[in-house]
Design a protein around this motif. Structure first.
Motif, short mmCIF file in Angstrom:
data_model
loop_
_atom_site.label_atom_id
_atom_site.label_comp_id
_atom_site.label_asym_id
_atom_site.label_seq_id
_atom_site.Cartn_x
_atom_site.Cartn_y
_atom_site.Cartn_z
N THR A 79 0.86 -1.18 0.01
CA THR A 79 0.02 0.01 0.03
C THR A 79 0.75 1.19 0.14
OG1 THR A 79 -1.82 -1.04 1.07
CG2 THR A 79 -1.95 1.09 1.39
N GLY A 80 1.85 1.14 0.71
CA GLY A 80 2.98 2.17 0.76
C GLY A 80 3.44 2.56 -0.57
N MET A 81 3.89 1.44 -1.25
CA MET A 81 4.60 1.79 -2.63
C MET A 81 3.59 2.26 -3.45
SD MET A 81 7.60 1.31 -1.98
CE MET A 81 8.31 1.25 -3.88
N LEU A 82 2.45 1.75 -3.18
CA LEU A 82 1.23 2.28 -4.24
C LEU A 82 0.98 3.82 -4.06
CD1 LEU A 82 -1.39 -0.58 -4.26
CD2 LEU A 82 -0.39 0.34 -6.34
N LEU A 83 0.97 4.26 -2.86
CA LEU A 83 0.89 5.73 -2.62
C LEU A 83 2.04 6.56 -3.00
CD1 LEU A 83 -0.71 5.21 1.11
CD2 LEU A 83 -1.72 6.21 -0.94
N LEU A 84 3.41 5.77 -2.89
CA LEU A 84 4.45 6.61 -3.36
C LEU A 84 4.70 6.69 -4.80
CD1 LEU A 84 6.88 5.12 -0.63
CD2 LEU A 84 6.07 7.53 -0.52
N THR A 99 6.83 2.71 5.20
CA THR A 99 7.05 1.53 4.34
C THR A 99 8.53 0.72 4.71
OG1 THR A 99 6.06 2.58 2.64
CG2 THR A 99 7.63 0.95 1.98
N ILE A 100 9.41 1.73 5.06
CA ILE A 100 10.72 1.35 5.47
C ILE A 100 10.76 0.48 6.55
CG2 ILE A 100 12.96 1.96 6.19
CD1 ILE A 100 12.66 4.30 4.47
N ILE A 101 10.23 0.82 7.85
CA ILE A 101 10.12 0.27 8.94
C ILE A 101 9.43 -1.07 8.76
CG2 ILE A 101 8.88 0.35 11.32
CD1 ILE A 101 9.17 3.38 11.17
N CYS A 102 8.03 -1.21 8.05
CA CYS A 102 7.42 -2.49 8.11
C CYS A 102 8.24 -3.45 7.43
CB CYS A 102 6.15 -2.20 7.41
SG CYS A 102 5.06 -1.41 8.48
N PHE A 103 8.81 -3.08 6.13
CA PHE A 103 9.64 -4.03 5.28
C PHE A 103 10.95 -4.39 6.21
CE2 PHE A 103 12.19 -5.05 1.38
CZ PHE A 103 11.27 -5.98 0.94
#
Length: 244
Positions: A79-84, A99-103
């Motif tokens: 979802t974060g990458m879709l938003l970015l 995104t960084i923290i979760c991945f």
């Protein structure tokens, strides 16, 4: 020694690749400032806490808790990458951090699990240190090389960068299918389409690099392919339409 290097390629190389993509898209975000240092330290503490969370979830949902936690983290990253790759401006730093923290938390917890086992079973501490340095060196070198390629190509061929990011995100999204099939949460689309194992082994060094880059699967299921293709199209459409 090779086993330790493969652990680095499997669990940490995808993190370095994610950083390369984000750095090529948003170089200003990665400029070192004092406030960024404190945010980075805070993010590191959150990343470290993911492993205890996965261990705590062992008793959830009849022992399938870790898989569900992993699925949730993957969905947040996708979802974060879709938003970015969309026309997002106001909340972009928060989305990048999330995104960084979760991945990183997801991958680092898996790395710590297998690396701690490797430390207890290794006969030679020296060999473990050498192989760890080799594994980390490969990851860092790949990050530097891939970042250079992305930055050079992005100026005149942004569609190539968009395609690479799309396949990377699609590979992460399709892992949700593997988790769901693994815990028997769904059975639809579990039939395998074929195998390329005799050409490229998923467990080889090249297989792990391709898996980190584009989500390579030597024996993909039908639903895996469907999710992969749909996610790749969605991310690339976002990227191309908004001309990130």
């Amino acid at each position: 020694m090779i086993k330790t290097v493969i652990i680095f390629l499997r669990d940490l190389l995808p993190v370095f690749i994610l950083f390369a993509y984000l750095q090529s898209l948003y170089p200003a975000f990665f400029k070192i400032k004092m406030s960024s240092v404190w945010k980075g330290l805070g993010a590191a503490l959150v990343v470290i806490s993911v492993k205890p969370l996965l261990e705590l979830s062992n008793d959830w949902f009849d022992g399938t808790g870790p898989e569900w936690v992993s699925i949730c983290l993957i969905l947040v990253v996708v979802t974060g990458m879709l938003l970015l790759t969309s026309a997002l401006n106001r909340y972009r730093p928060a989305v990048i951090w999330t995104t960084i923290i979760c991945f990183t938390g997801l991958k680092f917890s898996s790395f710590l699990l297998y690396f701690s086992v490797e430390m207890t079973t290794s006969d030679s501490l020296g060999a473990l240190i050498v192989s760890s340095v080799m594994g980390l060196g490969i990851c860092v070198s790949f990050y530097i090389l891939w970042s250079f390629v992305l930055n050079e190509v992005y100026g005149f061929k942004p569609a190539f960068v968009g395609a690479c990011i799309s396949m990377f995100v699609a590979g992460q999204a399709a892992k949700v299918v593997n988790h769901l099939h693994q815990i028997d949460a769904i059975s639809i689309g579990s039939n395998r389409l074929g195998s390329v194992e005799h050409y490229i082994s998923e467990q080889s060094e090249l297989g792990h690099i391709l898996k980190a880059l584009v989500g390579f699967e030597s024996v993909p299921s039908q639903l895996f392919i469907v999710v992969y293709v749909l996610t790749a199209i969605a991310v690339f459409t976002n990227f191309y339409r908004n001309k990130i």
